[in-house]
Motif scaffolding. Structure first.
Motif, PDB file in Angstrom:
ATOM      1  N   MET B 758       0.819  -1.210   0.000  1.00  0.00           N
ATOM      2  CA  MET B 758       0.000   0.000   0.000  1.00  0.00           C
ATOM      3  C   MET B 758       0.855   1.265   0.000  1.00  0.00           C
ATOM      4  O   MET B 758       0.504   2.269  -0.613  1.00  0.00           O
ATOM      5  CB  MET B 758      -0.856  -0.015   1.265  1.00  0.00           C
ATOM      6  CG  MET B 758      -2.255   0.476   1.089  1.00  0.00           C
ATOM      7  SD  MET B 758      -3.201  -0.111   2.488  1.00  0.00           S
ATOM      8  CE  MET B 758      -2.504   0.826   3.824  1.00  0.00           C
ATOM      9  N   THR B 764      -3.705   5.425  -2.114  1.00  0.00           N
ATOM     10  CA  THR B 764      -4.211   4.219  -1.462  1.00  0.00           C
ATOM     11  C   THR B 764      -3.908   4.311   0.030  1.00  0.00           C
ATOM     12  O   THR B 764      -2.754   4.226   0.437  1.00  0.00           O
ATOM     13  CB  THR B 764      -3.524   2.961  -2.054  1.00  0.00           C
ATOM     14  OG1 THR B 764      -3.483   3.102  -3.458  1.00  0.00           O
ATOM     15  CG2 THR B 764      -4.258   1.693  -1.692  1.00  0.00           C
ATOM     16  N   GLU B 769      -9.393   0.405  -0.169  1.00  0.00           N
ATOM     17  CA  GLU B 769      -9.110   1.173  -1.394  1.00  0.00           C
ATOM     18  C   GLU B 769      -8.288   0.345  -2.383  1.00  0.00           C
ATOM     19  O   GLU B 769      -8.443   0.465  -3.592  1.00  0.00           O
ATOM     20  CB  GLU B 769      -8.358   2.455  -1.044  1.00  0.00           C
ATOM     21  CG  GLU B 769      -9.267   3.525  -0.496  1.00  0.00           C
ATOM     22  CD  GLU B 769      -8.532   4.801  -0.111  1.00  0.00           C
ATOM     23  OE1 GLU B 769      -9.189   5.694   0.408  1.00  0.00           O
ATOM     24  OE2 GLU B 769      -7.305   4.881  -0.321  1.00  0.00           O
ATOM     25  N   MET B 770      -7.438  -0.489  -1.836  1.00  0.00           N
ATOM     26  CA  MET B 770      -6.609  -1.333  -2.686  1.00  0.00           C
ATOM     27  C   MET B 770      -7.471  -2.376  -3.420  1.00  0.00           C
ATOM     28  O   MET B 770      -7.260  -2.646  -4.609  1.00  0.00           O
ATOM     29  CB  MET B 770      -5.597  -2.046  -1.814  1.00  0.00           C
ATOM     30  CG  MET B 770      -4.391  -2.454  -2.553  1.00  0.00           C
ATOM     31  SD  MET B 770      -3.115  -2.705  -1.341  1.00  0.00           S
ATOM     32  CE  MET B 770      -1.858  -3.331  -2.367  1.00  0.00           C
ATOM     33  N   LYS B 773      -9.440  -0.814  -6.271  1.00  0.00           N
ATOM     34  CA  LYS B 773      -8.665  -0.526  -7.485  1.00  0.00           C
ATOM     35  C   LYS B 773      -8.853  -1.601  -8.562  1.00  0.00           C
ATOM     36  O   LYS B 773      -8.763  -1.323  -9.754  1.00  0.00           O
ATOM     37  CB  LYS B 773      -7.169  -0.410  -7.164  1.00  0.00           C
ATOM     38  CG  LYS B 773      -6.779   0.957  -6.640  1.00  0.00           C
ATOM     39  CD  LYS B 773      -5.307   1.028  -6.342  1.00  0.00           C
ATOM     40  CE  LYS B 773      -4.930   2.361  -5.737  1.00  0.00           C
ATOM     41  NZ  LYS B 773      -4.908   3.475  -6.658  1.00  0.00           N
TER      42      LYS B 773
END
Lengths: 244, 956
Positions: B758, B764, B769-770, B773
């Motif tokens: 991260m 991120t 959030e990762m 993606k």
């Protein structure tokens, strides 16, 4: 009649720059300043002495504008571009009343002052105000690219910049005739084509590896920011005029 | 030398291009690999322009960060200075590279020139040396790399180049289209140039070669090879793709719609002739004459076109001041600027006691060599750092519960480390496709995927077949496919959009708003709509001859029935059988059928003896013989050095990436598996590993896999670092309970790997959030992919264990003690993983040093074209290489461009054998990678540089 002929000259309705260019009496930079001063003087004279232009004056200024458009499309020098643009827009002052056109021209002059400042920057750093080889400035020198984009978009009559609003407003309140159509269409497309041509040639494109690019100094940024603020104020003013 | 020979002579210069659907990382300068790296880069720069090393300021930044070590830099600098006998000026050279060179361009200042006092001796010296003294050579230099229409544009301010390139792109993108266009070009089976003749209404009767010959004659070209190269480099992406197609005889579209470079050249020359024939300068003789008569004007226009002429000269030209005077003034000023630069350098190097003319040569050499010096110093610094880490004493390893062998990729480095930290686990890395090349036909798909490096042609076909009833899947899948097709047809039809936008346009808003504002929920919603694939297995056993015959017959009969149904002809089973025998074995036809139908079945549907034999041959390649199974598993186990003490669970982990709206998605998958995910390879290998017969045979070969050992395939999703396990049905109840612990530990390792990764991903801030993606359609950088890749380590895991490489190294397991005297295992590593590693590494290298020339530019402007690649906007060259978002961050290099640092823990003679035997030999010896040998037996570390192995460290 005499006042009309005087005003035609002062309003950049005839391409007197040809004389200066031919004889090289004064530099391009000074031709621009002289033209601006004469237009401002003309506006003052027109304000002081009531007048009305007949169709022949409009036609003469239109022919001059077409010729200046041709000249502007052949040059890559910012000084020349700036004063040619003034002459391209001259029919606006001749066709419309001063009340309608004054703010348009003030916005135009202000924008051209911005272009002039960019020209000075080019001259200082690249040896000339000619932008032919100075490509892709938005990538390498974002401040130059950013301010120049604003000026060119304003010149191209894109809303919400003041020239576009004045232009629109003027159209709404004007008396329409065939000549009106011809002049308005010409001014609209000429401004757009010329501004976009410059945009494509210097703002965008592949940066020239042979040039050492220099961005605006703090002082230059201040000048451009002030011009931008003035344009912004004019925009708000014109919005108020439109919705009055 | 024929035209074709001349074309062949230059075609290696064209960068390689693979279609984007199976993106293969590649070295764009592959054609230059027979030259030394440094020489090749110099040549490439002269051909393509652009940069081949990073700017000095970039390397200085790395030096300031401590990544480039001063001793390495000094050593490399001194070596170079000695070659030129400049060693007496080492300090000045160092000062030049560190302080002066980064501001080199700023010394060339018009402002300073106005006030500078120039050394007139230097100016005179430069004047004498100036190329301008030789008018012909001066013009030739200006005309280099220009076509006739470009020269015409430059001379007369026309815009023919824009029109010509647009016309060429329009035609070739339509001809090479692979089912992206709704309306297809007709007659493409005639070939690229023959179709073009119809397209353009040409009356020309000959072929492309004769057309090119006559066009060259009309244009009066003197140096044909150079002109071919000039033309081809105008759109080198498209040319690269045409070259790729024409060289791959199995490429389906090429078989259907043949194209070749000579066709492409014929098309280019046609447009050149078309647009120049009515102009004043329509051949090179007239051009030469024109330039001779108007030398100054022509030079100025060419200089202006190339952006070399500064504004004041363009102003002067606008005002028609004497052209000769303008040109002389320009050349004079350029010479004075050159002199100014040299003088400025002299001022910056006050200790250099030398003449200005010496200084000129000194600067030239340093400017030419500095890129390579910095690059090698950066590499050397990393080499020393990592060698120190690799030679630490190996850490003891307790008996592992599970081993995880990862399909080789830099992105598995973090997760491997985390897995090992989470419990009694050992991990291995095995070359890309795990040494088992297969042509894989996925369930419910008709085409085969070649899961092997692009240089390997798989000989075994593996079919994925369902293990359970899949009626529900079929129904749902058919429904989804039909809906998608209807929507797509309505969208792409020229007329329907007028009505459909208003009628069903809102349907698309679900996608638009959902994916933009609620990507996770929308993704879950669409996942639910998808048909759930039934459990599957693979066909690993060979088919008998009789079974093959039955299958081929069945296939043909099915096709015949479908054709007959489509024309409403009903035949009995026996009649169809007769018809098939007639078509394939030429048996007498006892039923009456229209000739048209018979012809269609034979020619269009390929029901013929030839196809019968082809299909039989194909089916004979399905599955593996027992020997093959044993061979592949044995090779695999020996390759990673695991031949005894197998842990209970032996997982083999493939990898794949997940992202949305990403034409470059396959660039994030397994490069060694033809740009696809490597799960089928791992499943195949695990099925072989669990086979009793195979294990029995392996015992004879000295590899004893205990009966209780289970091979479990898995997939590592590189975007999210999740690991999914497959085929766990092989486990019994008790094993399942034990395996739960493994799954839990791997899941925790995934989380920790995400946490670590991260920090490197922009924007991120959380694991959530990762994960998003991977489903965000506006995300240009779903993961860093292979960016940052720097090297390979081939050796035992114990030497690299617990070292954090930040996903920068390919960690290949290798135990030289298991390898034979001929170094067969190491040779296989060189032939597969190393070749692919070099491609990946150099693709990233060049896309970083000059993304405009060797990369694909920004993804933001990309549009998919012809389903073979991307271009900018609505027409441009086909973009080769990686997009800027894959290697740059906010305009600066994220990827550190270095050659592949190839660390091998093995005796020198074994490595030498492998180099000799390997197909990688040319690029190894030409130093396109940096081989480092850690020979613990000889207690020495060697580096291959300047054509020899030199000892860089003695081990204690």
């Amino acid at each position: 009649m005499l006042i009309n002929i005087t005003l035609l000259f002062l309003f950049a309705g005839i391409p007197y720059y040809l004389l200066f260019e031919k004889t090289k009496m004064i530099s391009h930079e000074k031709i621009f300043f002289l033209s601006v001063m004469l237009v401002l003087t003309g506006m003052y004279v027109a304000y002081s002495y009531p007048h009305e232009f007949g169709t022949p004056f409009v036609i003469v200024s239109l022919l001059s504008a077409v010729f200046s458009f041709y000249k502007a499309s052949r040059t890559t020098n910012f000084y020349k571009f700036a004063y040619y643009l003034l002459f391209v827009n001259a029919p606006i002052l001749i066709l419309f009343s001063l009340e309608q056109s004054a703010l348009y021209f003030i916005a135009l002059i202000l924008t051209l002052m911005g272009v002039y400042s960019i020209a000075k920057h080019y001259e200082k750093n690249y040896g000339s105000a000619n932008y032919h080889s100075v490509t892709g400035v938005i990538v390498i020198t974002p401040f130059v690219g950013g301010f120049l984009s604003i000026y060119l978009i304003t010149l191209a009559l894109y809303p919400p910049f003041p020239s576009a609003l004045f232009f629109l407003h003027t159209i709404f309140v004007a008396d329409i005739s065939v000549l009106w159509y011809v002049v308005v269409l010409f001014i609209f497309f000429a401004n757009f084509i010329l501004a976009m041509r410059v945009m494509g040639k210097t703002v965008f494109g592949k940066p020239n590896g042979k040039i050492h690019y220099v961005d605006l100094t703090r002082g230059e940024k201040t000048v451009h920011f002030l011009i931008f603020i003035l344009l912004f104020i004019l925009t708000i003013w014109e919005f108020k005029e439109i919705f009055k | 030398m024929s035209i074709i020979d001349k074309l062949t002579a230059i075609q290696d210069t064209i960068p390689h291009y693979w279609p984007i659907g199976s993106f293969i990382h590649h070295n764009p300068l592959k054609g230059f690999e027979d030259m030394h790296f440094k020489d090749a880069l110099a040549k490439a720069q002269s051909i393509f322009g652009g940069r081949v090393y990073m700017e000095p300021a970039y390397y200085l930044g790395l030096y300031d960060e401590g990544k480039i070590q001063l001793p390495c830099f000094e050593k490399n600098l001194l070596k170079m200075l000695k070659e030129y006998s400049f060693e007496a000026h080492e300090e000045e050279a160092k000062q030049f590279l560190m302080e002066v060179s980064p501001q080199w361009e700023s010394f060339r200042s018009y402002k300073k020139l106005k006030v500078a006092q120039l050394d007139m001796d230097l100016v005179r010296h430069l004047e004498v040396e100036s190329l301008y003294n030789n008018k012909k050579a001066y013009v030739e230099k200006l005309l280099a790399d220009m076509t006739l229409y470009e020269i015409h544009d430059a001379m007369f301010d026309t815009n023919e180049k824009e029109i010509i390139e647009k016309e060429i792109i329009e035609y070739i993108s339509r001809f090479l289209d692979e089912a992206q266009a709704t309306i297809h070009m007709d007659n493409r089976d005639l070939g690229m140039f023959n179709t073009f003749k119809i397209y353009e209404g040409m009356s020309y009767k000959g072929d492309a070669q004769s057309y090119v010959e006559s066009a060259l004659e009309t244009l009066k070209i003197k140096d044909v090879e150079a002109y071919f190269l000039t033309h081809i480099l105008k759109l080198h992406g498209w040319a690269g793709f045409i070259k790729y197609r024409s060289q791959d005889e199995n490429y389906f579209s090429q078989k259907e719609h043949p194209s070749s470079l000579i066709d492409y050249l014929a098309i280019r020359l046609y447009f050149e002739l078309k647009y120049t024939e009515k102009t004043k300068l329509n051949d090179f003789e007239k051009l030469d004459k024109y330039i001779e008569d108007n030398h100054a004007y022509a030079c100025l226009k060419l200089l202006q076109n190339k952006g070399k002429l500064s504004g004041k000269y363009i102003d002067d030209m606008e005002e028609h001041k004497g052209y000769t005077k303008i040109l002389e003034a320009y050349v004079g000023e350029e010479i004075r600027l050159d002199a100014l630069q040299i003088q400025e350098v002299q001022n910056a190097l006050p200790t250099l006691n030398a003449t200005l003319t010496f200084l000129e040569i000194f600067i030239q050499v340093l400017r030419r060599e500095e890129g390579f010096i910095w690059l090698k110093s950066l590499e050397d610094s990393y080499i020393y750092t990592y060698v120190d880490a690799f030679i630490q004493a190996p850490k003891p390893q307790e008996k592992p519960l599970s081993a995880a062998t990862f399909c080789l990729d830099v992105r598995s480095e973090t997760i491997r480390r985390k897995i090992e930290e989470s419990g009694a686990y050992i991990t291995f890395g095995a070359g890309g496709f795990l040494g088992i090349p297969i042509a894989f036909v996925e369930f419910d798909k008709a085409h085969e995927l070649l899961l092997a490096p692009a240089i390997v042609k798989p000989q075994n076909i593996v079919f994925e077949v369902p293990l359970e009833d899949y009626h529900e899947y079929s129904t749902k899948n058919t429904m989804n496919k039909t809906s998608k097709k209807v929507l797509s047809d309505l969208k792409n039809n020229p007329y329907t959009p007028y009505i459909m936008v208003e009628a069903i346009g809102w349907i698309f808003s679900i996608n638009l708003f959902g994916k933009t504002f609620f990507p996770k929920k929308t993704n879950a919603f669409f996942e639910n709509l998808k048909a759930k694939k039934p459990k599957t297995t693979y066909t690993l056993d060979k088919l008998s001859k009789s079974t093959i015959e039955i299958y081929v017959r069945k296939l043909h009969i099915k096709i015949i029935k479908e054709k007959l149904n489509s024309v409403h002809i009903v035949l009995s089973e026996e009649e169809v059988e007769h018809l098939w025998k007639h078509l394939v074995f030429d048996a007498r036809l006892t039923i009456e059928l229209p000739e048209k139908i018979l012809y269609a079945l034979k020619v269009e549907y390929h029901i013929s003896q030839e196809d019968y034999l082809i299909q039989k041959e194909k089916l004979s390649r399905v599955g593996f013989t027992l020997d093959e199974k044993v061979m592949y598993l044995e090779n695999f186990l020996k390759m990673i050095g695991q031949v005894k003490d197998f842990p209970k669970f032996f997982t083999i982990v493939g990898h794949g990436s997940v992202s949305d709206n990403n034409p470059f998605e396959s660039a994030l998958d397994c490069g060694a598996c033809g740009g696809s995910i490597s799960l089928p390879n791992t499943r195949t290998l695990c099925m072989i590993g669990n086979n009793k017969e195979v294990r029995e045979r392996l015992v004879q070969n000295g590899i004893d896999i205990a009966e209780e050992v289970r091979f479990i395939p898995a997939l590592h999703i590189t975007t999210t670092d999740e690991i999914k396990f497959y085929d766990t049905e092989v486990l019994d109840r008790e094993e399942i309970v034990r395996f739960e612990q493994v799954k839990e530990d791997f899941s925790r390792a995934s989380m920790e790997a995400r946490e670590e990764r991260m920090a490197f991903l922009p924007n991120t801030n959380s694991q959530e959030e990762m994960l998003i993606k991977s489903m965000d359609w506006s995300e240009p950088r779903p993961e860093w992919g292979l960016a940052g890749n720097m090297g390979v380590f081939a050796g035992p895991r114990s030497s690299a264990k617990n070292i954090a490489f930040n996903n920068r190294l390919f960690l290949h397991s290798y135990d030289w003690k298991i390898d034979n005297d001929n170094a067969d295992i190491l040779t296989r590593i060189f032939d597969g993983p190393l070749v692919v590693g070099e491609w990946i590494n150099l693709e990233h290298y060049f896309a970083t040093v000059d993304n405009r020339v060797y990369g694909a530019g920004s993804k933001v402007y990309h549009n998919v074209v012809s389903k073979v690649g991307v271009y900018n906007g609505n027409y441009s060259d086909l973009k080769i290489g990686l997009p800027s978002q894959s290697v740059l961050l906010e305009g600066k290099a994220y990827h550190e461009p270095v050659r592949l640092l190839t660390f091998m823990e093995a005796p020198l003679d074994k490595v030498g054998k492998a180099v000799e035997n390997s197909i990688a030999k040319p690029f190894i010896l030409n130093e396109w990678i940096r081989p480092i040998i850690i020979d613990k037996e000889a207690k020495k570390v060697y580096s291959y540089e300047y054509g020899e192995f030199i000892v860089i460290k003695e081990l204690p």
